[in-house]
Structure formats: structure tokens, C-alpha cells
Scaffold this motif. Structure first.
Motif, short mmCIF file in Angstrom:
data_model
loop_
_atom_site.label_atom_id
_atom_site.label_comp_id
_atom_site.label_asym_id
_atom_site.label_seq_id
_atom_site.Cartn_x
_atom_site.Cartn_y
_atom_site.Cartn_z
N ALA A 1 0.63 -5.51 8.07
CA ALA A 1 0.62 -6.06 6.87
C ALA A 1 1.20 -7.34 6.90
O ALA A 1 0.79 -8.32 6.05
N VAL A 2 2.17 -7.71 7.63
CA VAL A 2 2.73 -8.94 7.93
C VAL A 2 1.88 -9.99 8.22
O VAL A 2 1.61 -11.12 7.82
N VAL A 3 0.89 -9.66 9.11
CA VAL A 3 0.03 -10.57 9.67
C VAL A 3 -1.04 -10.68 8.40
O VAL A 3 -1.61 -11.85 8.14
N THR A 4 -1.57 -9.67 8.02
CA THR A 4 -2.58 -9.74 6.88
C THR A 4 -2.22 -10.49 5.89
O THR A 4 -2.99 -11.26 5.19
N LEU A 5 -0.99 -10.38 5.24
CA LEU A 5 -0.50 -11.20 4.12
C LEU A 5 -0.24 -12.65 4.28
O LEU A 5 0.04 -13.26 3.20
N GLN A 6 -0.45 -13.15 5.46
CA GLN A 6 -0.57 -14.48 5.83
C GLN A 6 -1.86 -15.18 4.90
O GLN A 6 -1.87 -16.34 4.34
N THR A 7 -2.60 -14.48 4.61
CA THR A 7 -3.85 -14.93 3.61
C THR A 7 -3.37 -15.46 2.17
O THR A 7 -4.07 -16.22 1.61
N ALA B 1 6.38 -6.45 3.49
CA ALA B 1 5.67 -7.73 4.27
C ALA B 1 5.76 -8.79 3.55
O ALA B 1 5.58 -9.88 3.75
N SER B 2 5.64 -8.42 2.01
CA SER B 2 5.62 -9.64 1.03
C SER B 2 6.71 -10.63 1.04
O SER B 2 6.74 -11.67 0.74
#
Length: 402
Positions: free
Chosen positions: A217-223, A340-341
Motif C-alpha cells: 500500500a505504501v508503494v501503491t499510494l505514491q500514485t 499507508a496514507s
């Protein structure tokens, strides 16, 4: 009932785009530096951490439907506040409260889906859920880019309107789905565990899976937190960001329905490992991107990972969740997203400011680390799921007495 829930999630996502451009709003309209904007956006995640726990407990104790109604009507109020305020401290407080309301529905929505969909059909149901989420995200991303160039006040107002439509649909059409639990309360006959949040938090197989999901999630939420800043730093317009995210969403809309046939014979942990490799490589490619084709290529790679991860990720949580504690297990899992946010914008804003393109290389490394982790925990997780299935089968075969 499943399709009513599916429709509600779709409508909500079409209107749910404030989180996508909040960092851009703070830097362009409120003149905050990226690191300060990241911290304010991180408060959205802090509120969300409380929201998922509250949402899970309420979904089990109060019911799925009341929890969904409270969250959606509450979000309308706080989005209205963001539309009219200009003071940064007030914006920060509203972001935290909005995070609370936006995170509450997650455990209730998924618990309701598990309630009404037979186990054999859940993978397909979760795949369709992810497809609807991204169809809505594609529309939301295009709207976000366009509205951000017109007025952020209009953007907040449209988001509130979409949330209100979902709330009215839930109020009008959706009934309660929570299963009746026997006199044991939080537990039930046949060996099902008693307890509450602590049961999920002390389930080692489950917590290990949740920890790896946090890395994903930490990686994905970079978007939705840091990518807009990287794109504008390359001299590109906000509409480019909206187009890149919409492109990723449209890829999912076009291809997601074919994913189950591709991965049906794969073990869930293996599928998740492959998915994390693609996600890591996709975000690492952002380090090399400085124009629209470069960002579209990176989006293609990370989107393949997202498509592969969605069905097994949701199915694993469902198979590890005892019936009486579905809301609580979902709430612990959903802690991943508000956590993650907070981590993604807070660390990502500083990473982009001080490390530049190396920030994206680190994101790629996290994806590879998560892939290795899924392969390592796969045997223990499968044994835990098999034990839970045996307990449930025994409970159904041996009727309760008294």
C-alpha cells in the motif's frame, strides 16, 4: 444485494477524488512546501486509522448498513467544510476527520460482500469489486485534473455530491446483511474463536499478511500522494497527472475481468509475489520518466501488478476471517490503507524533496521485499486457512444444543 453494494462503491469512487489532489491543492493554493503538504495529507491517514477500527467494530456490533450510512453522510459534511475554508489548521483538522469517515465504510462494505456471496464465488466478486473501483477511479482522475484547473472549491463540492448520492442509495435500497450469531456473542459453536480486535491482532498468519500488504500500500499510494508532485516538477500540467491515473484505471477496466482465468491455478502467495514485483518495477521506472510517454510506460507496469494482486489479496483476508469477527478482521486489514496514507505522503514528500529520483528506486525495492515476504509466509498462511475451514465445516455439521 451484491450488485447494490457494487453500484454504491462505483458511484462513490466516481466522486471520490479529493485525496488524489489534496497535496497539489496545498502546494499550489495554500503555498505549502512538499514536506509540509505531505504532513497535512498524512493527517488524513491518521484519521483513517481510527476510522477503520471504528468501522470494523460498528459493522460487527451495530451492523453493516448503519455504519455505511454514518460514514457517507459524515463525509459529505466534512467535504463541505473543505469547500469553504482557507485556513491551513482548519484544513488539516478537516482532512483528519474526512480520513475517519472515508475509512469507516471499507470493513463494512467487504464484510457485507462476504456475508452475501458464497465462498466459491468470492474471488469473482472481489475481482468485479476491484474492476468497479478502478472504473470509478478512472472517471474520478479525469474529473480531478479538469476541476483542479478550474476551481478546488468546485472539486470539493462535486466530491461531496457523489458521496451524497451513494449515501442516499444505501439508505434507500441496502438492507442489513450481518449474519445472526448464536448466544455466545462474539464467538460461536464449533471452535470459532471468541474475542474482538485482539483476536485479529494476535493471529500471526493474518498479521504477517497485513504487514506485507502495508508495504504494497505504501508503494501503491505514491500514485495519489507524491506522483502529482513529480509530474508537475517535470513541468507537466495537472491534467497530465489526471490522464496518467485515468489511463491506469482504464487498463484495469479493460483487462481485470480476464485476470481470474490467468491466475486460477496459481497459489495465492505466488500470485501476490509476482504482483509485487511488477508494482516495484513500475514505480522504479518513474525515476527515468520525465515526459508523458515515460509516465504512461511506468503506469502500465505497475498496473499489471495491481491487477494481479486484487483477487488473491481480498480472498486471503476473507479466508482468514472467522464469521463472527469479519468486521474486526477487515478493520485490522483496512488499517493498512490509512497507515499507508500517512507514511506514503509524509515519507514520500521528504523523499522526493531530498532524494529526488532515488525516492522511486526505494519504492521499487519495497515492492521486491514484499514479493519475497509473500513467498516466505505462504505455507503458514495456507495451514491457518485450512484449520479455519475445518472449524467452520464442523460448526455447520454439528448443530448447537440447548
Amino acid at each position: 444485494m451484491y450488485w447494490l453494494l457494487w453500484t454504491g462503491m462505483l458511484i462513490n469512487r466516481v466522486g471520490g477524488f479529493v485525496a488524489l489532489v489534496l497535496s497539489l491543492y496545498l502546494t499550489s493554493e495554500r503555498d505549502l512546501k512538499p514536506s509540509a503538504a505531505g504532513l497535512v495529507v498524512g493527517l488524513y491517514g491518521v484519521g483513517g486509522m481510527a476510522g477503520v477500527l471504528l468501522g470494523g467494530v460498528l459493522a460487527d456490533r451495530w451492523g453493516r448498513r448503519p455504519t455505511l450510512l454514518l460514514a457517507h453522510f459524515g463525509a459529505v459534511v466534512f467535504l463541505g467544510g473543505l469547500a469553504v475554508t482557507e485556513r491551513v489548521p482548519v484544513i488539516a483538522a478537516l482532512a483528519a476527520l474526512l480520513g475517519l469517515m472515508h475509512s469507516m465504510p471499507g470493513p463494512a462494505f467487504v464484510a457485507a460482500i462476504v456475508d452475501v456471496v458464497p465462498a466459491a464465488d468470492r474471488s469473482r466478486a472481489f475481482n468485479l469489486q476491484f474492476w468497479a473501483f478502478n472504473l470509478g477511479m478512472a472517471a474520478a482522475s479525469l474529473l480531478a485534473g479538469l476541476l483542479a484547473e478550474v476551481s478546488f472549491t468546485l472539486l470539493f463540492t462535486v466530491d461531496a455530491a457523489g458521496t451524497l448520492v451513494t449515501a442516499v442509495l444505501l439508505l434507500w435500497k441496502v438492507r442489513e446483511t450481518r449474519p445472526a450469531i448464536g448466544p455466545a456473542g462474539n464467538g460461536s459453536a464449533g471452535g470459532e474463536p471468541r474475542g474482538g480486535l485482539h483476536t485479529a491482532l494476535t493471529d500471526r498468519a493474518f498479521v504477517s499478511f497485513v504487514g506485507l500488504s502495508l508495504l504494497l500500500a505504501v508503494v501503491t499510494l505514491q500514485t495519489s500522494t507524491i506522483l502529482p508532485l513529480a509530474i508537475t516538477a517535470d513541468g507537466l500540467r495537472p491534467t497530465v497527472y489526471g490522464s496518467v491515473v485515468a489511463y491506469a484505471g482504464l487498463l484495469i477496466v479493460a483487462g481485470q475481468l480476464f485476470v481470474p482465468k490467468l491466475i486460477d491455478r496459481w497459489r495465492k502467495g505466488t500470485t501476490l509475489a509476482v504482483a509485487n514485483v511488477f508494482l516495484g518495477l513500475g514505480f522504479a521506472c518513474v525515476a527515468l520518466a520525465d515526459d508523458v510517454p515515460g509516465y504512461l510506460l511506468a503506469a502500465t507496469v505497475w498496473t499489471v501488478g495491481s491487477m494481479l494482486a486484487a483477487p488473491p489479496n481480498a480472498a486471503v483476508i476473507a479466508e482468514l476471517s472467522p464469521e463472527a469477527l469479519r468486521g474486526r478482521y477487515q478493520s485490522v486489514f483496512y488499517l493498512v490503507f490509512p497507515a499507508a496514507s500517512f507514511i506514503a505522503p509524509a515519507a514520500g514528500g521528504a523523499g522526493l524533496e531530498f532524494l529526488g529520483d532515488w525516492h522511486w528506486v526505494i519504492c521499487g525495492g519495497l515492492g521486491l521485499l514484499a514479493a519475497a515476504g509473500h513467498l516466505l509466509i505462504q505455507p503458514a498462511r495456507e495451514r491457518r486457512a485450512a484449520r479455519l475451514r475445518q472449524q467452520e465445516h464442523h460448526r455447520l455439521e454439528v448443530p448447537a444444543t440447548g
